[in-house]
Design a protein around this motif. Structure first.
Motif, PDB file in Angstrom:
ATOM      1  N   UNK A 108      88.972  56.990  31.727  1.00 35.81           N
ATOM      2  CA  UNK A 108      89.151  55.730  32.453  1.00 35.81           C
ATOM      3  C   UNK A 108      89.438  54.633  31.433  1.00 35.81           C
ATOM      4  N   UNK A 109      90.628  54.031  31.512  1.00 35.80           N
ATOM      5  CA  UNK A 109      91.025  53.019  30.526  1.00 35.80           C
ATOM      6  C   UNK A 109      90.886  51.599  31.053  1.00 35.80           C
ATOM      7  N   UNK A 110      90.925  51.453  32.399  1.00 34.50           N
ATOM      8  CA  UNK A 110      90.869  50.107  32.968  1.00 34.50           C
ATOM      9  C   UNK A 110      90.384  50.205  34.408  1.00 34.50           C
ATOM     10  N   UNK A 111      89.619  49.196  34.840  1.00 36.29           N
ATOM     11  CA  UNK A 111      89.170  49.112  36.227  1.00 36.29           C
ATOM     12  C   UNK A 111      89.557  47.753  36.796  1.00 36.29           C
ATOM     13  N   UNK A 112      90.091  47.760  38.009  1.00 36.51           N
ATOM     14  CA  UNK A 112      90.354  46.516  38.728  1.00 36.51           C
ATOM     15  C   UNK A 112      89.693  46.627  40.087  1.00 36.51           C
ATOM     16  N   UNK A 113      88.827  45.680  40.397  1.00 35.90           N
ATOM     17  CA  UNK A 113      88.121  45.734  41.671  1.00 35.90           C
ATOM     18  C   UNK A 113      87.340  44.461  41.898  1.00 35.90           C
ATOM     19  N   UNK A 114      86.277  44.576  42.700  1.00 37.53           N
ATOM     20  CA  UNK A 114      85.444  43.424  43.037  1.00 37.53           C
ATOM     21  C   UNK A 114      84.120  43.513  42.287  1.00 37.53           C
ATOM     22  N   UNK A 115      83.715  42.396  41.689  1.00 43.79           N
ATOM     23  CA  UNK A 115      82.429  42.365  40.998  1.00 43.79           C
ATOM     24  C   UNK A 115      81.317  42.405  42.041  1.00 43.79           C
ATOM     25  N   UNK A 143      75.020  44.669  32.006  1.00 39.30           N
ATOM     26  CA  UNK A 143      75.839  45.576  32.813  1.00 39.30           C
ATOM     27  C   UNK A 143      76.406  44.865  34.033  1.00 39.30           C
ATOM     28  N   UNK A 144      77.420  45.490  34.606  1.00 41.29           N
ATOM     29  CA  UNK A 144      78.010  45.003  35.854  1.00 41.29           C
ATOM     30  C   UNK A 144      78.373  46.216  36.703  1.00 41.29           C
ATOM     31  N   UNK A 145      78.352  46.026  38.016  1.00 43.35           N
ATOM     32  CA  UNK A 145      78.845  47.064  38.924  1.00 43.35           C
ATOM     33  C   UNK A 145      80.145  46.552  39.522  1.00 43.35           C
ATOM     34  N   UNK A 146      81.219  47.323  39.339  1.00 38.89           N
ATOM     35  CA  UNK A 146      82.534  46.932  39.853  1.00 38.89           C
ATOM     36  C   UNK A 146      82.927  47.894  40.960  1.00 38.89           C
ATOM     37  N   UNK A 147      83.171  47.332  42.129  1.00 38.55           N
ATOM     38  CA  UNK A 147      83.543  48.117  43.303  1.00 38.55           C
ATOM     39  C   UNK A 147      85.065  48.308  43.316  1.00 38.55           C
ATOM     40  N   UNK A 148      85.484  49.561  43.146  1.00 38.84           N
ATOM     41  CA  UNK A 148      86.910  49.883  43.190  1.00 38.84           C
ATOM     42  C   UNK A 148      87.140  50.778  44.408  1.00 38.84           C
ATOM     43  N   UNK A 149      87.677  50.191  45.481  1.00 36.07           N
ATOM     44  CA  UNK A 149      87.938  50.917  46.731  1.00 36.07           C
ATOM     45  C   UNK A 149      86.703  51.673  47.229  1.00 36.07           C
ATOM     46  N   UNK A 150      85.555  51.004  47.208  1.00 40.07           N
ATOM     47  CA  UNK A 150      84.340  51.608  47.756  1.00 40.07           C
ATOM     48  C   UNK A 150      83.518  52.424  46.784  1.00 40.07           C
ATOM     49  N   UNK A 151      84.032  52.616  45.561  1.00 41.12           N
ATOM     50  CA  UNK A 151      83.271  53.337  44.529  1.00 41.12           C
ATOM     51  C   UNK A 151      82.739  52.314  43.526  1.00 41.12           C
TER      52      UNK A 151
END
Length: 200
Positions: free
Chosen positions: A2-9, A16-24
């Motif tokens: 995994x090189x990059x994530x785009x989603x909702x914080x 740490x942070x949890x990033x929601x990418x299409x429900x994951x």
């Protein structure tokens, strides 16, 4: 990898942070600087990532810029520097400050980071001194101002360097492209125009 994530914080913690990418939801460990850059829960975010795998652990490390990730990889290559220490250094120093500290042999500046003693700081500065100028966050073209870490311009320079252009040429090409497109230019447009400038 995994090189990059785009989603909702989704939520954040001390490191740490949890990033929601299409429900994951991806748990991403970050420096304090990256956490500040991410904003607040509900914001759309993009993080550059590095997957760290050990015998009993697997963790995703997130960065606000490609420059910060490049420094993380360099730091963790130094003996005695694990991911936690590297993130502590990147919390205390920006990519530009770290570049200046390493190229100038300023171990005291690196020792400002939590958990980094004078001996380890000295080893980091000595081992990374020769590599500091070639990284994003370096001084780039002669007389050019350092690009802010996390900015589209810094990421564009990183992209050009990954394609084989020397740091000075990459920085100069991106500076010219920024002049034509303006500060708010999207990264893709910036890289495309900078590539034409560098190749020309």
């Amino acid at each position: 990898m995994i090189a990059k994530l785009t989603g909702t914080l989704d939520e954040t913690g001390p490191d740490w942070a949890v990033i929601d990418v299409h429900g994951v939801g991806y748990l991403v460990h970050c420096s304090a600087r990256t956490l500040d850059a991410l904003g607040i829960a509900g914001d759309k975010v993009t993080v550059h990532t590095d997957l760290q795998v050990s015998e009993n652990d697997m963790r995703l490390i997130g960065f606000a810029s490609a420059a910060e990730r490049a420094w993380f990889r360099l730091l963790t290559a130094v003996q005695g520097v694990g991911s936690k220490v590297a993130l502590a250094i990147l919390s205390a120093l920006s990519a530009e400050e770290l570049q200046r500290a390493c190229s100038g042999g300023d171990a005291a500046m690196v020792a400002r980071a939590q958990g980094v003693g004078p001996k380890l700081a000295g080893r980091i500065v000595n081992e990374l001194k020769d590599k500091a100028g070639a990284l994003p966050g370096g001084s780039g073209a002669a007389g050019a101002a350092p690009l802010p870490a996390g900015s589209a311009s810094a990421d564009a320079v990183s992209a050009l360097e990954n394609l084989g252009f020397k740091p000075a040429i990459a920085s100069a090409a991106v500076a010219h492209a920024m002049g034509e497109l303006g500060d708010g230019a999207p990264l893709d447009d910036l890289v495309r125009l900078a590539l034409r400038k560098a190749a020309g």
